[in-house]
Design a protein around this motif. Structure first.
Motif, PDB file in Angstrom:
ATOM      1  N   SER A  38       0.893  -1.119  -0.041  1.00 33.35           N
ATOM      2  CA  SER A  38      -0.084   0.007   0.049  1.00 33.35           C
ATOM      3  C   SER A  38       0.839   1.282  -0.049  1.00 33.35           C
ATOM      4  O   SER A  38       2.176   1.189  -0.339  1.00 33.35           O
ATOM      5  CB  SER A  38      -0.970   0.058   1.296  1.00 33.35           C
ATOM      6  N   SER A  39       0.312   2.369   0.227  1.00 34.60           N
ATOM      7  CA  SER A  39       1.023   3.623   0.509  1.00 34.60           C
ATOM      8  C   SER A  39       1.885   3.459   1.776  1.00 34.60           C
ATOM      9  O   SER A  39       1.503   2.675   2.411  1.00 34.60           O
ATOM     10  CB  SER A  39       0.088   4.881   0.462  1.00 34.60           C
ATOM     11  N   LYS A  41       1.859   5.085   4.372  1.00 36.24           N
ATOM     12  CA  LYS A  41       0.707   5.121   5.574  1.00 36.24           C
ATOM     13  C   LYS A  41      -0.118   3.985   5.871  1.00 36.24           C
ATOM     14  O   LYS A  41      -0.372   3.611   6.693  1.00 36.24           O
ATOM     15  CB  LYS A  41      -0.058   6.636   5.500  1.00 36.24           C
ATOM     16  N   GLY A  42      -0.328   3.465   4.739  1.00 33.68           N
ATOM     17  CA  GLY A  42      -1.405   2.275   4.606  1.00 33.68           C
ATOM     18  C   GLY A  42      -0.646   0.957   5.126  1.00 33.68           C
ATOM     19  O   GLY A  42      -1.026   0.311   5.992  1.00 33.68           O
ATOM     20  N   SER A  45      -0.183   1.588   8.978  1.00 31.55           N
ATOM     21  CA  SER A  45      -1.502   1.663   9.634  1.00 31.55           C
ATOM     22  C   SER A  45      -1.840  -0.017   9.665  1.00 31.55           C
ATOM     23  O   SER A  45      -2.376  -0.381  10.897  1.00 31.55           O
ATOM     24  CB  SER A  45      -2.751   2.329   8.983  1.00 31.55           C
ATOM     25  N   THR A  46      -1.597  -0.829   8.835  1.00 29.94           N
ATOM     26  CA  THR A  46      -2.026  -2.093   8.851  1.00 29.94           C
ATOM     27  C   THR A  46      -0.988  -2.723   9.838  1.00 29.94           C
ATOM     28  O   THR A  46      -1.472  -3.772  10.706  1.00 29.94           O
ATOM     29  CB  THR A  46      -1.862  -2.815   7.429  1.00 29.94           C
TER      30      THR A  46
END
Length: 84
Positions: A38-39, A41-42, A45-46
């Motif tokens: 993902s990005s 940040k993604g 976050s995960t």
């Protein structure tokens, strides 16, 4: 800065380091890899969500690596899980 983490284009998938064979201390365990793409940040976050769920420590994940898609990174969690 991210150039240090770009995979070697000469490597093939077959050159990946395999999990060690099952040992007597891990008789019913199999390798598991979780890949998050993902990005930045993604991915972060995960990884934090897995930590909050009690599934994996943040330090168990690989350092995010860039993919071939601009603005996208990936991180891997590798572990052995019990199988009945």
């Amino acid at each position: 800065m991210t150039e240090d983490f770009i995979p070697d284009s000469d490597q093939t998938p077959d050159s990946e380091t395999p999990f060690p064979a099952n040992t007597s201390s891990e008789p019913n365990r199999v390798p598991l890899k979780i890949l998050v793409i993902s990005s930045p940040k993604g991915v972060t976050s995960t990884i934090h969500n897995f930590y909050r769920l009690g599934y994996a420590q943040i330090s168990e994940w690989s350092k995010p690596q860039p993919t071939q898609t601009p603005g996208e990174v990936m991180s891997v969690l590798s572990r052995r899980i019990p199988i009945d």
